[in-house]
Design an enzyme around this catalytic site. Sequence first.
Site, PDB file in Angstrom:
ATOM      1  N   MET A 175       8.999   4.450   5.053  1.00 47.97           N
ATOM      2  CA  MET A 175       9.144   3.080   4.546  1.00 47.97           C
ATOM      3  C   MET A 175      10.388   2.962   3.657  1.00 47.97           C
ATOM      4  O   MET A 175      11.077   1.942   3.678  1.00 47.97           O
ATOM      5  CB  MET A 175       7.893   2.637   3.788  1.00 47.97           C
ATOM      6  N   GLU A 176      10.685   3.988   2.897  1.00 50.74           N
ATOM      7  CA  GLU A 176      11.875   3.956   2.051  1.00 50.74           C
ATOM      8  C   GLU A 176      13.137   3.858   2.901  1.00 50.74           C
ATOM      9  O   GLU A 176      14.057   3.085   2.590  1.00 50.74           O
ATOM     10  CB  GLU A 176      11.914   5.189   1.144  1.00 50.74           C
ATOM     11  N   ASP A 183      24.709 -11.380   3.456  1.00 51.35           N
ATOM     12  CA  ASP A 183      25.069 -12.150   2.270  1.00 51.35           C
ATOM     13  C   ASP A 183      26.573 -12.106   1.999  1.00 51.35           C
ATOM     14  O   ASP A 183      27.176 -13.124   1.672  1.00 51.35           O
ATOM     15  CB  ASP A 183      24.305 -11.634   1.051  1.00 51.35           C
ATOM     16  N   LEU A 225       0.811  -1.216   0.000  1.00 51.96           N
ATOM     17  CA  LEU A 225       0.000   0.000   0.000  1.00 51.96           C
ATOM     18  C   LEU A 225       0.846   1.268   0.000  1.00 51.96           C
ATOM     19  O   LEU A 225       0.345   2.364   0.247  1.00 51.96           O
ATOM     20  CB  LEU A 225      -0.954  -0.014   1.199  1.00 51.96           C
ATOM     21  N   CYS A 226       2.109   1.122  -0.299  1.00 51.00           N
ATOM     22  CA  CYS A 226       3.042   2.250  -0.299  1.00 51.00           C
ATOM     23  C   CYS A 226       2.962   2.996  -1.634  1.00 51.00           C
ATOM     24  O   CYS A 226       2.842   2.387  -2.693  1.00 51.00           O
ATOM     25  CB  CYS A 226       4.445   1.681  -0.098  1.00 51.00           C
ATOM     26  N   HIS A 227       3.039   4.309  -1.572  1.00 48.05           N
ATOM     27  CA  HIS A 227       3.031   5.129  -2.785  1.00 48.05           C
ATOM     28  C   HIS A 227       4.417   5.167  -3.410  1.00 48.05           C
ATOM     29  O   HIS A 227       5.428   5.115  -2.709  1.00 48.05           O
ATOM     30  CB  HIS A 227       2.615   6.571  -2.450  1.00 48.05           C
TER      31      HIS A 227
END
Length: 170
Positions: A118-119, A133, A80-82
Amino acid sequence: MKEKEQAGFTHLDDEGRARMVDVGQKPVTNRVAVAEAVVELAPRTLELLREKALPKGDALACAKIAAILAAKNTASLIPLCHTLPLDSVDARFELGDTPPQVRIETEARCTGRTGVEMEAIVAAQTAAAVIYDMCKAVQRDIVISRVRLLYKNGGRSGEFRAPGFERAVE
C-alpha cells in the site's frame, strides 16, 4: 473470528464489521514492494516537463518528494493499514515520447510484520497527482492510468511479480 478468517475475510469481525488485523504474532521479515503509475501527457506538456519549464517549476522533483511523504503517511489514508517503520522509499521516472507519458515507479522497503504494498501504491498515485497538478496550467486533459503493484516480496505469501516486470529487485 476464526470461521471468517478461514473463509477469507481477515478484516471482518464476527459481526461483519471492519477491523484491523493483529499482526503482533507474525514474524519480522524484510519486505519490499514496487508499484507504478502512468501519466499520459500531450507532447508539448512532456517537452515543458522535460525542460523544467512548466509554470510551477520542476514537476519531477516535487513528485519525488510527494511520493516519499505519501508512503510515510499511508496509514493515515488507508483505514485498515498498519503504520510501518519504513526503511526506504524511492520514486523513479521514465519519460516516454511515444506515447508521451511519464511512467512512475515507486519502491518501499521495511523490516516488519506486514507488507509495504500500500505504501508503494499510494506513493505512485501521489506522484502522479503531483505531476498532474504541476502540468494542469498547460494541459487539463491529462490521464493517470495503470496504477498497479509490480512486485512484492517478504512475509508468508512470498514473492509476487506482475507479468512483464523483469527488473531485478534486491
